[in-house]
Design an enzyme around this catalytic site. Structure first.
Site, PDB file in Angstrom:
ATOM      1  N   ASP A  43       0.832  -1.146   0.089  1.00 48.39           N
ATOM      2  CA  ASP A  43       0.154   0.002   0.141  1.00 48.39           C
ATOM      3  C   ASP A  43       0.907   1.283   0.098  1.00 48.39           C
ATOM      4  OD1 ASP A  43      -2.188   1.675   0.518  1.00 48.39           O
ATOM      5  OD2 ASP A  43      -1.747   1.776   2.554  1.00 48.39           O
ATOM      6  N   ASP A  93      -0.237   5.235   1.016  1.00 46.22           N
ATOM      7  CA  ASP A  93      -0.355   6.155   2.198  1.00 46.22           C
ATOM      8  C   ASP A  93      -0.484   5.294   3.515  1.00 46.22           C
ATOM      9  OD1 ASP A  93      -0.569   8.119   0.348  1.00 46.22           O
ATOM     10  OD2 ASP A  93      -2.625   7.810   0.053  1.00 46.22           O
TER      11      ASP A  93
END
Ligand SMILES: [Zn+2]
Length: 262
Positions: free
Chosen positions: A79, A81
């Site tokens: 991922d 953020d």
């Protein structure tokens, strides 16, 4: 690795030392005749005895063959953020990008391993018209530059610019659609599988939200939930990860020792 046509060096001065970039490549680049091939396959400088010895070891141990895209690849999907950069809500400007300190060490380990490091990120900032695709490219160029300055890299980066909830006056209507790539759907991972021939059962998804865990489950990946970023407190899906980790570095160490992730 560089392959030069004879014509590229014909007529070069022979009465002085030449610089490869300045004297040879730059003129070819300016003439529009320099082409690159981006690959995750095994490419190494072997211009010193110790580097040559390392490449020989890698050939004999099968590393070179295993990284060939004719073979199934292993990947750690990441991922963005809250996993790679600090979670700041909606990130819309390159200056707001802060890479977490432990990420460099984590990527260094991944880059030296046989796992590809591939980002999969929901970026509905485009659909919400908070930034354009060009702005998002700027953010990702800054990300790759900052990583490159510390000699680590991502093998690839996929993002979903969409968002399904239409009806806001300021939105970018072209991206306010139900797509197949917004996590927890698996479209971003499907793209990477198509491009690199990734064996999902031998690969991982690491992220800081239950959306990431659900995405991993939907795709058939092993999942590791991080304590950084949202730390799984988004509460969007009721799913259990295969393992948890304090940081991305901890997660990568678990992957490379296959500790606790069966
Ligand atoms: Zn999408």
């Amino acid at each position: 690795m560089l392959v030069l046509d004879r014509k590229a060096v014909a007529g070069l001065p022979t009465d002085r030392l030449l610089d490869l970039e300045e004297d040879v490549l730059l003129p070819v680049l300016r003439a529009g005749q320099l082409h690159g091939y981006r690959t995750t396959e095994y490419v190494k400088d072997m211009g010193t005895p110790s580097r040559l010895a390392q490449v020989e070891r890698d050939v004999l141990s099968g590393v070179v063959e295993r990284r060939n895209l004719s073979q199934a690849q292993k990947a750690v999907f990441l991922d963005r953020d809250g996993t790679i950069n600090d979670h700041v809500g909606l990130l819309v400007r390159p200056e707001e990008l802060r890479i977490r300190a432990e990420v460099y060490g984590a990527l260094n380990m991944l880059n030296r391993s046989e796992y590809l490091a591939i980002v999969v990120s929901n970026q509905s900032v485009v659909a919400r018209n908070l930034c354009s695709l060009d702005d998002l490219d700027d953010i990702h160029r800054r990300l790759e530059t900052m990583l490159g300055e510390q000699h680590v890299y991502l093998d690839d980066l996929y993002f979903c610019p969409h968002h399904e909830h239409a009806g806001f006056p300021e939105e970018n209507k072209a991206y306010k659609v139900v797509c197949s790539c917004r996590k927890p759907k698996t479209g971003l991972i499907d793209q990477a599988v198509h491009r690199y021939g990734i064996d999902l059962a031998d690969s991982y998804l690491v992220g800081d939200t239950t959306v990431d865990v659900q995405t991993g489950k939907n795709a058939g990946l092993r999942t590791i939930l991080l304590a950084t970023g949202e730390g799984g407190r988004d509460g969007k899906y009721s799913v259990q990860p295969d393992a948890t980790a304090d940081t991305l570095l901890d997660a990568v160490e678990q992957v490379l020792t296959t500790r606790g992730t069966g």
